[in-house]
Enzyme design. Structure first.
Site, PDB file in Angstrom:
ATOM      1  N   ARG A  82      27.371  -3.312  14.044  1.00 35.80           N
ATOM      2  CA  ARG A  82      26.718  -2.007  13.896  1.00 35.80           C
ATOM      3  C   ARG A  82      25.246  -2.171  14.272  1.00 35.80           C
ATOM      4  NH1 ARG A  82      24.168   0.707   9.012  1.00 35.80           N
ATOM      5  NH2 ARG A  82      23.691   2.729   9.920  1.00 35.80           N
ATOM      6  N   HIS A 125      18.174   5.783  13.653  1.00 37.76           N
ATOM      7  CA  HIS A 125      17.844   4.938  12.499  1.00 37.76           C
ATOM      8  C   HIS A 125      16.311   4.930  12.379  1.00 37.76           C
ATOM      9  CE1 HIS A 125      19.462   1.448   9.872  1.00 37.76           C
ATOM     10  NE2 HIS A 125      18.177   1.550   9.587  1.00 37.76           N
ATOM     11  N   GLU A 170      21.102   7.193   6.884  1.00 39.30           N
ATOM     12  CA  GLU A 170      20.354   7.471   5.671  1.00 39.30           C
ATOM     13  C   GLU A 170      19.337   8.603   5.823  1.00 39.30           C
ATOM     14  OE1 GLU A 170      18.646   3.691   4.550  1.00 39.30           O
ATOM     15  OE2 GLU A 170      20.580   2.842   4.016  1.00 39.30           O
ATOM     16  N   ASN A 296      26.222   3.357   2.501  1.00 43.43           N
ATOM     17  CA  ASN A 296      25.309   2.223   2.286  1.00 43.43           C
ATOM     18  C   ASN A 296      25.026   2.107   0.795  1.00 43.43           C
ATOM     19  OD1 ASN A 296      25.222   2.167   5.043  1.00 43.43           O
ATOM     20  ND2 ASN A 296      23.036   2.624   5.234  1.00 43.43           N
ATOM     21  N   TYR A 298      23.148  -0.488  -2.236  1.00 43.40           N
ATOM     22  CA  TYR A 298      22.367  -1.673  -2.608  1.00 43.40           C
ATOM     23  C   TYR A 298      22.196  -1.819  -4.113  1.00 43.40           C
ATOM     24  CZ  TYR A 298      21.161  -2.228   2.290  1.00 43.40           C
ATOM     25  OH  TYR A 298      21.245  -2.429   3.645  1.00 43.40           O
ATOM     26  N   GLU A 354      26.472  -0.604   5.113  1.00 42.32           N
ATOM     27  CA  GLU A 354      25.416  -1.556   4.723  1.00 42.32           C
ATOM     28  C   GLU A 354      25.623  -1.969   3.276  1.00 42.32           C
ATOM     29  OE1 GLU A 354      21.291  -0.397   5.251  1.00 42.32           O
ATOM     30  OE2 GLU A 354      21.770   0.470   7.219  1.00 42.32           O
TER      31      GLU A 354
HETATM   32  O1  IFM Z   1      16.549  -2.411   6.123  1.00 43.81           O
HETATM   33  C1  IFM Z   1      17.080  -1.258   5.565  1.00 43.81           C
HETATM   34  C2  IFM Z   1      17.878  -0.486   6.600  1.00 43.81           C
HETATM   35  O2  IFM Z   1      17.113  -0.175   7.712  1.00 43.81           O
HETATM   36  C3  IFM Z   1      18.370   0.803   6.003  1.00 43.81           C
HETATM   37  N1  IFM Z   1      19.060   0.577   4.759  1.00 43.81           N
HETATM   38  C4  IFM Z   1      18.436  -0.266   3.774  1.00 43.81           C
HETATM   39  C5  IFM Z   1      17.981  -1.569   4.404  1.00 43.81           C
HETATM   40  C6  IFM Z   1      17.291  -2.457   3.341  1.00 43.81           C
HETATM   41  O3  IFM Z   1      16.183  -1.789   2.834  1.00 43.81           O
END
Ligand code: IFM
Length: 445
Positions: A82, A125, A170, A296, A298, A354
Protein backbone atom coordinates in the site's frame (compact mmCIF):
# COMPACT_ATOMS: atom_id res chain seq x y z
CA UNK A 1 15.05 -14.02 17.65
CA UNK A 2 11.53 -13.28 18.92
CA UNK A 3 8.63 -14.37 16.69
CA UNK A 4 4.95 -13.45 16.25
CA UNK A 5 2.90 -16.37 17.55
CA UNK A 6 -0.71 -16.92 16.55
CA UNK A 7 -2.92 -19.92 17.32
CA UNK A 8 -2.68 -22.79 14.82
CA UNK A 9 -6.31 -22.31 13.78
CA UNK A 10 -6.13 -18.52 13.35
CA UNK A 11 -7.67 -17.23 10.11
CA UNK A 12 -4.52 -15.15 9.68
CA UNK A 13 -2.48 -18.30 9.15
CA UNK A 14 -4.36 -19.03 5.97
CA UNK A 15 -2.72 -17.94 2.68
CA UNK A 16 -5.99 -16.48 1.45
CA UNK A 17 -5.65 -13.71 4.07
CA UNK A 18 -3.65 -10.90 2.47
CA UNK A 19 -0.63 -9.39 4.23
CA UNK A 20 1.19 -6.24 3.22
CA UNK A 21 3.02 -3.16 4.38
CA UNK A 22 2.13 0.50 3.88
CA UNK A 23 3.84 3.84 3.18
CA UNK A 24 2.85 7.24 1.79
CA UNK A 25 4.33 9.52 -0.84
CA UNK A 26 5.44 12.55 1.18
CA UNK A 27 6.81 10.36 3.96
CA UNK A 28 9.21 8.36 1.78
CA UNK A 29 9.65 9.75 -1.73
CA UNK A 30 11.97 12.75 -1.50
CA UNK A 31 12.76 14.06 -5.03
CA UNK A 32 10.87 17.24 -4.24
CA UNK A 33 12.47 19.12 -7.12
CA UNK A 34 10.61 17.01 -9.68
CA UNK A 35 7.11 17.83 -8.38
CA UNK A 36 4.97 20.81 -7.39
CA UNK A 37 5.21 22.29 -3.90
CA UNK A 38 2.76 20.68 -1.46
CA UNK A 39 1.15 22.03 1.72
CA UNK A 40 3.55 19.87 3.73
CA UNK A 41 6.61 21.53 2.11
CA UNK A 42 5.19 24.90 3.14
CA UNK A 43 4.32 23.71 6.64
CA UNK A 44 7.83 22.30 7.16
CA UNK A 45 9.31 25.67 6.20
CA UNK A 46 7.54 27.31 9.17
CA UNK A 47 9.51 27.47 12.38
CA UNK A 48 8.42 25.26 15.25
CA UNK A 49 5.99 23.08 13.29
CA UNK A 50 8.16 19.94 12.97
CA UNK A 51 9.79 18.50 16.11
CA UNK A 52 13.27 18.13 14.57
CA UNK A 53 12.86 21.01 12.07
CA UNK A 54 13.14 18.52 9.21
CA UNK A 55 11.18 18.21 5.97
CA UNK A 56 10.30 15.78 3.20
CA UNK A 57 12.76 17.02 0.60
CA UNK A 58 14.90 13.88 0.80
CA UNK A 59 12.98 11.50 3.13
CA UNK A 60 13.86 7.88 2.18
CA UNK A 61 14.91 8.81 -1.39
CA UNK A 62 12.33 6.30 -2.51
CA UNK A 63 11.95 7.80 -5.99
CA UNK A 64 15.60 7.03 -6.68
CA UNK A 65 15.62 3.74 -4.73
CA UNK A 66 12.21 2.23 -5.46
CA UNK A 67 13.64 -0.95 -7.02
CA UNK A 68 15.70 -1.60 -3.92
CA UNK A 69 12.56 -1.02 -1.83
CA UNK A 70 10.54 -3.44 -3.94
CA UNK A 71 13.37 -5.97 -3.35
CA UNK A 72 12.73 -5.49 0.37
CA UNK A 73 9.00 -6.09 -0.08
CA UNK A 74 9.77 -9.28 -1.97
CA UNK A 75 12.18 -10.40 0.73
CA UNK A 76 9.50 -9.80 3.38
CA UNK A 77 7.20 -12.04 1.36
CA UNK A 78 4.21 -9.67 1.35
CA UNK A 79 1.20 -10.23 -0.91
CA UNK A 80 0.49 -6.52 -1.31
CA UNK A 81 2.01 -3.07 -0.99
CA UNK A 82 0.00 0.00 0.00
CA UNK A 83 1.49 3.33 -1.10
CA UNK A 84 0.10 6.72 -2.05
CA UNK A 85 0.22 8.70 -5.25
CA UNK A 86 1.51 12.22 -4.86
CA UNK A 87 -0.95 14.63 -6.49
CA UNK A 88 1.79 17.30 -6.81
CA UNK A 89 4.06 14.77 -8.55
CA UNK A 90 1.63 13.56 -11.19
CA UNK A 91 -0.23 16.77 -12.00
CA UNK A 92 0.89 20.15 -13.30
CA UNK A 93 -0.67 23.43 -12.28
CA UNK A 94 -2.36 23.74 -15.70
CA UNK A 95 -4.41 20.62 -14.91
CA UNK A 96 -2.41 18.30 -17.18
CA UNK A 97 -0.53 15.19 -16.13
CA UNK A 98 3.20 15.46 -15.44
CA UNK A 99 4.65 12.66 -17.62
CA UNK A 100 7.77 12.28 -15.47
CA UNK A 101 5.71 11.78 -12.30
CA UNK A 102 3.35 9.36 -14.00
CA UNK A 103 6.33 7.36 -15.31
CA UNK A 104 7.63 6.93 -11.76
CA UNK A 105 4.39 5.27 -10.63
CA UNK A 106 4.12 3.15 -13.79
CA UNK A 107 7.68 1.89 -13.21
CA UNK A 108 6.88 1.18 -9.55
CA UNK A 109 3.67 -0.66 -10.46
CA UNK A 110 5.40 -2.70 -13.17
CA UNK A 111 8.14 -3.64 -10.71
CA UNK A 112 5.52 -4.76 -8.16
CA UNK A 113 3.71 -6.77 -10.83
CA UNK A 114 6.97 -8.52 -11.81
CA UNK A 115 7.28 -9.75 -8.21
CA UNK A 116 3.59 -10.71 -7.98
CA UNK A 117 2.84 -8.04 -5.36
CA UNK A 118 -0.63 -6.47 -5.51
CA UNK A 119 -0.73 -2.66 -5.62
CA UNK A 120 -3.02 -0.78 -3.21
CA UNK A 121 -2.84 2.89 -4.20
CA UNK A 122 -4.13 5.73 -2.03
CA UNK A 123 -4.97 8.82 -4.06
CA UNK A 124 -4.63 11.35 -1.26
CA UNK A 125 -2.39 10.96 1.76
CA UNK A 126 -2.30 14.61 2.86
CA UNK A 127 0.01 16.21 0.25
CA UNK A 128 -2.29 18.77 -1.36
CA UNK A 129 -0.62 20.91 -4.07
CA UNK A 130 0.17 24.28 -2.50
CA UNK A 131 -1.37 26.25 -5.38
CA UNK A 132 -4.75 24.78 -4.45
CA UNK A 133 -4.22 25.72 -0.80
CA UNK A 134 -3.49 29.27 -2.01
CA UNK A 135 -7.07 29.21 -3.26
CA UNK A 136 -8.49 28.00 0.06
CA UNK A 137 -7.48 24.32 -0.06
CA UNK A 138 -10.13 22.06 1.47
CA UNK A 139 -12.08 25.10 2.67
CA UNK A 140 -12.87 25.74 -0.99
CA UNK A 141 -15.52 23.47 -2.49
CA UNK A 142 -13.76 23.70 -5.87
CA UNK A 143 -10.91 21.59 -4.46
CA UNK A 144 -13.26 18.59 -4.46
CA UNK A 145 -13.74 19.04 -8.20
CA UNK A 146 -10.00 19.58 -8.77
CA UNK A 147 -9.49 16.28 -6.94
CA UNK A 148 -12.03 14.56 -9.19
CA UNK A 149 -10.16 15.81 -12.26
CA UNK A 150 -6.84 14.56 -10.84
CA UNK A 151 -8.40 11.14 -10.13
CA UNK A 152 -9.77 10.84 -13.67
CA UNK A 153 -6.36 11.72 -15.16
CA UNK A 154 -4.22 9.43 -13.01
CA UNK A 155 -6.59 6.44 -13.00
CA UNK A 156 -6.72 6.63 -16.79
CA UNK A 157 -2.93 6.88 -17.07
CA UNK A 158 -2.18 3.93 -14.76
CA UNK A 159 -4.62 1.65 -16.54
CA UNK A 160 -5.16 -1.82 -15.11
CA UNK A 161 -1.99 -1.88 -12.98
CA UNK A 162 -3.65 -0.99 -9.66
CA UNK A 163 -5.44 -3.72 -7.70
CA UNK A 164 -7.25 -1.38 -5.28
CA UNK A 165 -7.67 2.37 -4.98
CA UNK A 166 -8.43 4.26 -1.77
CA UNK A 167 -9.81 7.74 -2.41
CA UNK A 168 -8.42 9.21 0.84
CA UNK A 169 -6.26 8.28 3.78
CA UNK A 170 -7.65 9.39 7.16
CA UNK A 171 -9.86 12.39 6.31
CA UNK A 172 -9.96 13.05 10.08
CA UNK A 173 -6.27 13.94 10.07
CA UNK A 174 -6.46 16.21 7.02
CA UNK A 175 -9.56 18.01 8.30
CA UNK A 176 -9.21 18.05 12.09
CA UNK A 177 -5.44 18.13 12.54
CA UNK A 178 -4.89 20.34 9.48
CA UNK A 179 -7.82 22.78 9.54
CA UNK A 180 -9.33 22.61 13.05
CA UNK A 181 -6.45 22.41 15.53
CA UNK A 182 -3.63 23.30 13.15
CA UNK A 183 -0.96 20.78 14.19
CA UNK A 184 -0.71 19.45 10.63
CA UNK A 185 -0.50 21.25 7.28
CA UNK A 186 -1.83 23.74 6.39
CA UNK A 187 -2.01 24.72 10.09
CA UNK A 188 -5.45 26.41 10.09
CA UNK A 189 -7.67 26.49 13.17
CA UNK A 190 -11.35 26.77 14.10
CA UNK A 191 -14.33 24.43 14.29
CA UNK A 192 -16.02 25.88 11.23
CA UNK A 193 -12.82 25.38 9.22
CA UNK A 194 -12.37 21.81 10.43
CA UNK A 195 -15.96 20.81 9.70
CA UNK A 196 -15.90 22.56 6.29
CA UNK A 197 -12.67 20.83 5.26
CA UNK A 198 -14.13 17.48 6.37
CA UNK A 199 -17.25 18.03 4.29
CA UNK A 200 -15.32 18.94 1.15
CA UNK A 201 -12.99 15.97 1.57
CA UNK A 202 -15.98 13.66 1.99
CA UNK A 203 -17.59 15.22 -1.08
CA UNK A 204 -14.33 14.66 -2.98
CA UNK A 205 -14.39 11.04 -1.83
CA UNK A 206 -17.86 10.56 -3.32
CA UNK A 207 -16.92 12.28 -6.58
CA UNK A 208 -13.70 10.26 -6.66
CA UNK A 209 -15.57 6.98 -6.23
CA UNK A 210 -17.85 7.82 -9.17
CA UNK A 211 -14.85 8.71 -11.30
CA UNK A 212 -12.92 5.57 -10.36
CA UNK A 213 -15.86 3.38 -11.34
CA UNK A 214 -15.68 4.95 -14.78
CA UNK A 215 -11.91 5.20 -15.28
CA UNK A 216 -10.67 2.11 -13.39
CA UNK A 217 -13.59 -0.36 -13.58
CA UNK A 218 -11.26 -3.36 -13.10
CA UNK A 219 -10.03 -2.31 -9.63
CA UNK A 220 -11.54 -2.39 -6.13
CA UNK A 221 -12.41 1.01 -4.68
CA UNK A 222 -12.81 2.24 -1.13
CA UNK A 223 -11.66 4.70 1.49
CA UNK A 224 -9.27 4.49 4.44
CA UNK A 225 -10.56 5.84 7.76
CA UNK A 226 -8.68 6.00 11.04
CA UNK A 227 -10.49 5.13 14.25
CA UNK A 228 -9.48 5.98 17.80
CA UNK A 229 -12.10 4.21 19.91
CA UNK A 230 -13.47 6.36 22.74
CA UNK A 231 -14.02 5.04 26.26
CA UNK A 232 -15.61 6.84 29.22
CA UNK A 233 -13.36 7.23 32.28
CA UNK A 234 -16.28 6.16 34.48
CA UNK A 235 -19.71 4.63 34.03
CA UNK A 236 -21.40 7.89 35.03
CA UNK A 237 -24.06 9.01 32.50
CA UNK A 238 -22.19 12.31 31.94
CA UNK A 239 -18.89 10.56 31.11
CA UNK A 240 -20.62 8.03 28.91
CA UNK A 241 -22.39 10.79 26.99
CA UNK A 242 -19.12 12.69 26.57
CA UNK A 243 -17.46 9.56 25.21
CA UNK A 244 -20.34 9.03 22.79
CA UNK A 245 -20.04 12.61 21.55
CA UNK A 246 -16.26 12.18 21.16
CA UNK A 247 -16.78 9.04 19.09
CA UNK A 248 -19.30 10.85 16.89
CA UNK A 249 -17.09 13.91 16.50
CA UNK A 250 -13.83 12.05 15.83
CA UNK A 251 -14.73 8.72 14.26
CA UNK A 252 -18.35 8.52 13.09
CA UNK A 253 -18.19 12.00 11.52
CA UNK A 254 -16.42 10.31 8.59
CA UNK A 255 -17.85 6.79 8.78
CA UNK A 256 -21.55 7.60 8.94
CA UNK A 257 -21.70 9.93 5.90
CA UNK A 258 -19.71 7.41 3.83
CA UNK A 259 -21.83 4.44 4.91
CA UNK A 260 -25.25 6.01 5.52
CA UNK A 261 -25.23 9.45 3.90
CA UNK A 262 -25.71 11.43 7.13
CA UNK A 263 -23.68 13.14 9.82
CA UNK A 264 -23.97 11.82 13.38
CA UNK A 265 -26.38 13.44 15.87
CA UNK A 266 -23.57 15.44 17.46
CA UNK A 267 -23.83 17.86 14.52
CA UNK A 268 -26.96 19.23 16.21
CA UNK A 269 -24.86 20.20 19.22
CA UNK A 270 -22.88 22.65 17.06
CA UNK A 271 -24.16 26.17 16.61
CA UNK A 272 -25.34 26.66 13.00
CA UNK A 273 -22.34 28.89 12.14
CA UNK A 274 -19.98 26.02 12.97
CA UNK A 275 -21.69 23.45 10.77
CA UNK A 276 -20.49 22.74 7.22
CA UNK A 277 -22.43 24.14 4.26
CA UNK A 278 -24.15 21.09 2.85
CA UNK A 279 -25.53 21.54 -0.66
CA UNK A 280 -28.54 19.54 -1.88
CA UNK A 281 -27.33 16.14 -3.11
CA UNK A 282 -24.00 16.24 -1.25
CA UNK A 283 -24.84 13.48 1.21
CA UNK A 284 -26.03 11.20 -1.61
CA UNK A 285 -22.77 11.84 -3.49
CA UNK A 286 -20.71 11.05 -0.37
CA UNK A 287 -22.55 7.77 0.26
CA UNK A 288 -21.24 5.60 -2.60
CA UNK A 289 -21.16 1.79 -2.52
CA UNK A 290 -17.68 0.63 -1.41
CA UNK A 291 -15.79 -2.50 -2.44
CA UNK A 292 -13.81 -2.29 0.79
CA UNK A 293 -13.37 -0.21 3.90
CA UNK A 294 -9.79 0.51 4.99
CA UNK A 295 -9.44 0.67 8.78
CA UNK A 296 -6.39 2.23 10.44
CA UNK A 297 -5.98 1.50 14.13
CA UNK A 298 -3.23 2.47 16.58
CA UNK A 299 -4.67 3.35 19.98
CA UNK A 300 -7.72 4.44 22.02
CA UNK A 301 -8.57 7.52 24.09
CA UNK A 302 -10.61 8.11 27.26
CA UNK A 303 -13.13 10.86 27.94
CA UNK A 304 -15.10 12.53 30.68
CA UNK A 305 -17.79 15.19 30.83
CA UNK A 306 -16.66 18.61 29.53
CA UNK A 307 -15.05 21.06 31.94
CA UNK A 308 -15.82 24.20 29.99
CA UNK A 309 -18.86 25.84 28.45
CA UNK A 310 -19.13 25.07 24.73
CA UNK A 311 -17.09 21.84 24.90
CA UNK A 312 -18.64 18.50 24.04
CA UNK A 313 -16.21 16.30 25.92
CA UNK A 314 -12.98 16.39 27.84
CA UNK A 315 -10.16 14.26 26.40
CA UNK A 316 -7.66 12.64 28.76
CA UNK A 317 -3.94 11.95 28.40
CA UNK A 318 -3.02 8.53 27.05
CA UNK A 319 -2.71 5.87 29.76
CA UNK A 320 0.32 3.58 30.09
CA UNK A 321 1.69 1.37 28.59
CA UNK A 322 2.62 3.67 25.73
CA UNK A 323 4.63 3.54 22.51
CA UNK A 324 7.46 6.01 21.85
CA UNK A 325 5.02 8.51 20.35
CA UNK A 326 3.00 8.42 23.58
CA UNK A 327 -0.01 6.41 22.40
CA UNK A 328 -1.53 3.83 24.75
CA UNK A 329 -1.06 0.18 23.76
CA UNK A 330 -4.56 -1.26 24.16
CA UNK A 331 -5.25 -4.10 21.69
CA UNK A 332 -8.67 -4.80 23.23
CA UNK A 333 -9.84 -1.57 21.56
CA UNK A 334 -8.94 -3.04 18.15
CA UNK A 335 -11.28 -5.98 18.82
CA UNK A 336 -13.97 -3.69 20.26
CA UNK A 337 -13.73 -1.38 17.26
CA UNK A 338 -14.06 -4.10 14.63
CA UNK A 339 -16.90 -5.92 16.37
CA UNK A 340 -18.78 -2.66 17.04
CA UNK A 341 -18.46 -1.49 13.42
CA UNK A 342 -19.67 -4.92 12.31
CA UNK A 343 -22.66 -4.72 14.67
CA UNK A 344 -23.60 -1.20 13.68
CA UNK A 345 -23.04 -0.92 9.92
CA UNK A 346 -23.69 -2.97 6.84
CA UNK A 347 -19.99 -3.25 6.01
CA UNK A 348 -18.13 -4.20 2.87
CA UNK A 349 -15.02 -6.39 3.39
CA UNK A 350 -12.47 -4.64 5.59
CA UNK A 351 -8.74 -4.27 5.05
CA UNK A 352 -6.69 -3.20 8.04
CA UNK A 353 -4.78 -0.62 6.04
CA UNK A 354 -2.51 0.53 8.91
CA UNK A 355 -1.47 -0.78 12.30
CA UNK A 356 1.92 -0.54 13.95
CA UNK A 357 4.00 1.23 16.54
CA UNK A 358 6.77 3.79 16.97
CA UNK A 359 9.29 2.29 19.39
CA UNK A 360 12.61 3.57 20.79
CA UNK A 361 14.73 1.46 18.44
CA UNK A 362 18.39 0.97 19.29
CA UNK A 363 20.94 -0.02 16.68
CA UNK A 364 23.39 -2.32 18.51
CA UNK A 365 25.99 -4.51 16.86
CA UNK A 366 24.30 -3.97 13.51
CA UNK A 367 20.91 -5.19 14.77
CA UNK A 368 17.65 -3.73 16.04
CA UNK A 369 16.09 -6.11 18.55
CA UNK A 370 12.68 -4.38 18.65
CA UNK A 371 10.91 -6.96 20.79
CA UNK A 372 8.44 -4.30 21.97
CA UNK A 373 7.25 -3.79 18.38
CA UNK A 374 6.97 -7.57 17.87
CA UNK A 375 4.82 -7.75 21.02
CA UNK A 376 2.64 -4.93 19.68
CA UNK A 377 2.11 -6.74 16.38
CA UNK A 378 1.41 -10.06 18.06
CA UNK A 379 -1.18 -8.59 20.45
CA UNK A 380 -2.96 -6.72 17.67
CA UNK A 381 -2.94 -9.62 15.24
CA UNK A 382 -4.39 -11.77 17.99
CA UNK A 383 -7.17 -9.21 18.58
CA UNK A 384 -7.82 -9.14 14.83
CA UNK A 385 -7.94 -12.91 14.67
CA UNK A 386 -10.52 -12.96 17.47
CA UNK A 387 -12.61 -10.31 15.70
CA UNK A 388 -12.64 -12.48 12.57
CA UNK A 389 -13.73 -15.45 14.70
CA UNK A 390 -16.53 -13.24 16.03
CA UNK A 391 -17.77 -12.75 12.45
CA UNK A 392 -16.06 -9.58 11.22
CA UNK A 393 -15.21 -9.83 7.51
CA UNK A 394 -11.53 -8.80 7.25
CA UNK A 395 -9.61 -9.64 4.06
CA UNK A 396 -6.15 -8.32 4.81
CA UNK A 397 -3.70 -6.47 7.02
CA UNK A 398 -0.99 -3.89 6.25
CA UNK A 399 1.74 -3.14 8.76
CA UNK A 400 2.61 0.53 9.16
CA UNK A 401 5.22 0.94 8.00
CA UNK A 402 7.50 -0.80 5.52
CA UNK A 403 10.36 1.43 6.68
CA UNK A 404 11.14 4.35 8.98
CA UNK A 405 10.09 7.61 7.37
CA UNK A 406 9.03 11.23 7.86
CA UNK A 407 6.50 11.07 10.70
CA UNK A 408 4.77 14.41 9.98
CA UNK A 409 4.96 16.87 12.90
CA UNK A 410 7.35 14.45 14.67
CA UNK A 411 9.84 14.59 11.80
CA UNK A 412 12.28 11.65 11.68
CA UNK A 413 12.32 11.17 15.46
CA UNK A 414 9.53 8.61 15.52
CA UNK A 415 10.36 5.33 13.82
CA UNK A 416 7.40 3.15 12.75
CA UNK A 417 9.28 0.93 10.28
CA UNK A 418 9.77 -2.81 10.10
CA UNK A 419 12.92 -1.79 8.27
CA UNK A 420 15.38 0.66 9.79
CA UNK A 421 16.53 3.58 7.64
CA UNK A 422 19.79 5.38 8.29
CA UNK A 423 18.79 8.82 7.03
CA UNK A 424 22.46 9.86 6.57
CA UNK A 425 23.46 6.99 4.29
CA UNK A 426 19.98 5.79 3.22
CA UNK A 427 20.99 2.28 4.19
CA UNK A 428 18.06 -0.03 4.97
CA UNK A 429 18.27 -2.76 7.62
CA UNK A 430 15.72 -5.42 8.62
CA UNK A 431 14.71 -4.96 12.28
CA UNK A 432 13.89 -8.09 14.25
CA UNK A 433 10.20 -7.20 13.72
CA UNK A 434 10.75 -7.47 9.95
CA UNK A 435 12.16 -10.98 10.40
CA UNK A 436 9.21 -11.86 12.66
CA UNK A 437 6.72 -10.55 10.08
CA UNK A 438 8.50 -12.42 7.29
CA UNK A 439 8.48 -15.65 9.28
CA UNK A 440 4.76 -15.29 10.09
CA UNK A 441 3.96 -14.75 6.41
CA UNK A 442 6.11 -17.64 5.20
CA UNK A 443 4.48 -20.11 7.60
CA UNK A 444 0.97 -19.61 6.28
CA UNK A 445 -0.91 -22.63 4.97
O1 IFM B 1 2.53 7.96 9.71
C1 IFM B 1 1.16 8.01 9.87
C2 IFM B 1 0.46 7.78 8.54
O2 IFM B 1 0.86 8.69 7.58
C3 IFM B 1 -1.03 7.92 8.72
N1 IFM B 1 -1.51 7.10 9.81
C4 IFM B 1 -0.81 7.15 11.06
C5 IFM B 1 0.68 6.97 10.85
C6 IFM B 1 1.43 7.04 12.20
O3 IFM B 1 1.20 8.29 12.78
Amino acid sequence: MKTINLPEDSALRNRSFLFGTATSSFQIEGAADSRLQSIWDTFCEQEGKIADSSNGLTACEHVARFKEDVDLLEELGVDAYRFSISWPRVMQQNGELNPQGVKFYIDLLDELARRGIKAFATLYHWDLPQYLEDNGGWLNRDTAYAYQHYVACIAGALGPRVHAYATFNEPFCSAYLGYEIGVHAPGKTGRKQGRTAAHHILLAHGLGMQTLREHAPHAQHGIVLNFTPCYPVSESPADRLASLYADEYINQWYMQPVMEGKYPHVIEKLVPEERPDIHPGDMETICQPLDFLGVNFYTRLTYSAPQEEGELFSEHEHLPPKTAIGWEIYPQAFYDLLTSLHARYNLPPIYITENGAAMPDKLENGEIADNDRIDYYEAHLLALSKAIDAGVNVSGYFAWSLMDNFEWAEGYEMRFGLIYVDFETQERLFKHSAYAYKSLLSQRK
